[in-house]
Design a protein around this motif. Sequence first.
Motif, PDB file in Angstrom:
ATOM      1  N   PRO A  52       0.848  -1.208   0.000  1.00  0.00           N
ATOM      2  CA  PRO A  52       0.000   0.000   0.000  1.00  0.00           C
ATOM      3  C   PRO A  52       0.878   1.251   0.000  1.00  0.00           C
ATOM      4  O   PRO A  52       1.885   1.326   0.704  1.00  0.00           O
ATOM      5  CB  PRO A  52      -0.782  -0.132   1.313  1.00  0.00           C
ATOM      6  CG  PRO A  52       0.105  -0.956   2.203  1.00  0.00           C
ATOM      7  CD  PRO A  52       0.829  -1.907   1.300  1.00  0.00           C
ATOM      8  N   ILE A  53       0.515   2.238  -0.822  1.00  0.00           N
ATOM      9  CA  ILE A  53       1.264   3.483  -0.914  1.00  0.00           C
ATOM     10  C   ILE A  53       0.334   4.643  -0.604  1.00  0.00           C
ATOM     11  O   ILE A  53      -0.706   4.809  -1.254  1.00  0.00           O
ATOM     12  CB  ILE A  53       1.874   3.664  -2.319  1.00  0.00           C
ATOM     13  CG1 ILE A  53       2.809   2.516  -2.659  1.00  0.00           C
ATOM     14  CG2 ILE A  53       2.592   5.005  -2.428  1.00  0.00           C
ATOM     15  CD1 ILE A  53       4.030   2.421  -1.763  1.00  0.00           C
ATOM     16  N   ASN A  54       0.713   5.431   0.376  1.00  0.00           N
ATOM     17  CA  ASN A  54      -0.053   6.628   0.724  1.00  0.00           C
ATOM     18  C   ASN A  54       0.376   7.758  -0.217  1.00  0.00           C
ATOM     19  O   ASN A  54       1.525   8.208  -0.163  1.00  0.00           O
ATOM     20  CB  ASN A  54       0.213   7.031   2.172  1.00  0.00           C
ATOM     21  CG  ASN A  54      -0.608   8.233   2.603  1.00  0.00           C
ATOM     22  OD1 ASN A  54      -1.228   8.900   1.777  1.00  0.00           O
ATOM     23  ND2 ASN A  54      -0.615   8.521   3.896  1.00  0.00           N
ATOM     24  N   PRO A  55      -0.498   8.242  -1.096  1.00  0.00           N
ATOM     25  CA  PRO A  55      -0.096   9.259  -2.078  1.00  0.00           C
ATOM     26  C   PRO A  55       0.188  10.625  -1.469  1.00  0.00           C
ATOM     27  O   PRO A  55       0.686  11.508  -2.173  1.00  0.00           O
ATOM     28  CB  PRO A  55      -1.301   9.323  -3.022  1.00  0.00           C
ATOM     29  CG  PRO A  55      -2.459   8.899  -2.187  1.00  0.00           C
ATOM     30  CD  PRO A  55      -1.916   7.866  -1.247  1.00  0.00           C
ATOM     31  N   GLU A  56      -0.104  10.799  -0.179  1.00  0.00           N
ATOM     32  CA  GLU A  56       0.053  12.110   0.440  1.00  0.00           C
ATOM     33  C   GLU A  56       1.323  12.243   1.273  1.00  0.00           C
ATOM     34  O   GLU A  56       1.566  13.303   1.852  1.00  0.00           O
ATOM     35  CB  GLU A  56      -1.170  12.417   1.327  1.00  0.00           C
ATOM     36  CG  GLU A  56      -2.490  12.428   0.576  1.00  0.00           C
ATOM     37  CD  GLU A  56      -2.501  13.442  -0.556  1.00  0.00           C
ATOM     38  OE1 GLU A  56      -1.906  14.523  -0.385  1.00  0.00           O
ATOM     39  OE2 GLU A  56      -3.100  13.143  -1.604  1.00  0.00           O
ATOM     40  N   THR A  57       2.141  11.202   1.350  1.00  0.00           N
ATOM     41  CA  THR A  57       3.381  11.330   2.116  1.00  0.00           C
ATOM     42  C   THR A  57       4.358  12.254   1.388  1.00  0.00           C
ATOM     43  O   THR A  57       4.316  12.374   0.158  1.00  0.00           O
ATOM     44  CB  THR A  57       4.047   9.967   2.320  1.00  0.00           C
ATOM     45  OG1 THR A  57       4.421   9.436   1.037  1.00  0.00           O
ATOM     46  CG2 THR A  57       3.099   8.995   3.019  1.00  0.00           C
ATOM     47  N   ARG A  86       6.180  10.351  -1.415  1.00  0.00           N
ATOM     48  CA  ARG A  86       5.398  10.054  -2.611  1.00  0.00           C
ATOM     49  C   ARG A  86       5.106  11.318  -3.417  1.00  0.00           C
ATOM     50  O   ARG A  86       5.103  11.301  -4.654  1.00  0.00           O
ATOM     51  CB  ARG A  86       4.083   9.379  -2.216  1.00  0.00           C
ATOM     52  CG  ARG A  86       3.306   8.797  -3.376  1.00  0.00           C
ATOM     53  CD  ARG A  86       4.098   7.715  -4.076  1.00  0.00           C
ATOM     54  NE  ARG A  86       4.437   8.033  -5.447  1.00  0.00           N
ATOM     55  CZ  ARG A  86       5.273   7.323  -6.185  1.00  0.00           C
ATOM     56  NH1 ARG A  86       5.864   6.253  -5.683  1.00  0.00           N
ATOM     57  NH2 ARG A  86       5.533   7.686  -7.413  1.00  0.00           N
ATOM     58  N   SER A  90       6.118  11.831  -7.237  1.00  0.00           N
ATOM     59  CA  SER A  90       5.077  12.121  -8.217  1.00  0.00           C
ATOM     60  C   SER A  90       5.371  13.388  -9.007  1.00  0.00           C
ATOM     61  O   SER A  90       5.014  13.494 -10.192  1.00  0.00           O
ATOM     62  CB  SER A  90       3.718  12.246  -7.522  1.00  0.00           C
ATOM     63  OG  SER A  90       3.338  11.014  -6.926  1.00  0.00           O
TER      64      SER A  90
END
Length: 246
Positions: free
Chosen positions: A137-142, A145, A149
């Motif tokens: 699982p990857i948290n897009p808000e870290t 990340r 991105s």
Amino acid sequence: MAAETDKPEKMMDVSVWRGGPDGGAFESFKAPQQESQTILDVVTYIQQNEDPSLAYRFACRVGMCGSCAMMVNGQPRWTCRTHVQKVLKDNKLVIAPLRNLPVIRDLATDMTVFFDKWTAAEASFTPTKTRHDPMAPINPETPERLAASEAIECINCAVCYAACDAVAGNEDYLGPAALNRAWTLVNDVRDGGHESRMDAVSAAGGCHNCHSMGNCAQFCPNELNPTASIAGLKRATVKAALGLRK
């Protein structure tokens, strides 16, 4: 009698570099100016109407693949996305192969050295799990990340490489595209190649050769900022030298 609306075509002067690995010279052509005309349209006109032996590279023609990149009036550009009227100077165009890359023939360059530097920068994902493991699982808000991105949309067109004066002055410099990709992997929590990547990007030809002039960010067609990515690598390599993860 010709209709009053009939007007002679307005012609422009186009200088196109012709040659190969051993050198060459600019050759002069005439091409008509047309509405909504791109630089790639001009090159295609010359190849179809003036000299069918002219070599150049293109694919999608709609600003997606980046394969049509060339030097236009001294600046690297995607020729399919560059409109003539925005760059025409004194009714003249000068079109040449991308700077900092070996020439195959005419406007087509050899990208081998560009991709070899991606390999040298350890700019490929090193998995820590197999296909049989659950998807991580990857948290897009870290912060990591988000940093990855911001730099992930590079399509390997080499415009930044051609724009880079550090590459022009140092053939061993890895260049902005390879280092930008390395930065995305530094910020990918799934990647397991951190130590070898730090060694690669801090070695001779690595990120500390960047002079932060910003040409790569200025000319990137996808509006990425390799200068910022390389700055991040510089910080990361210092922390790695001090025994810190990032």
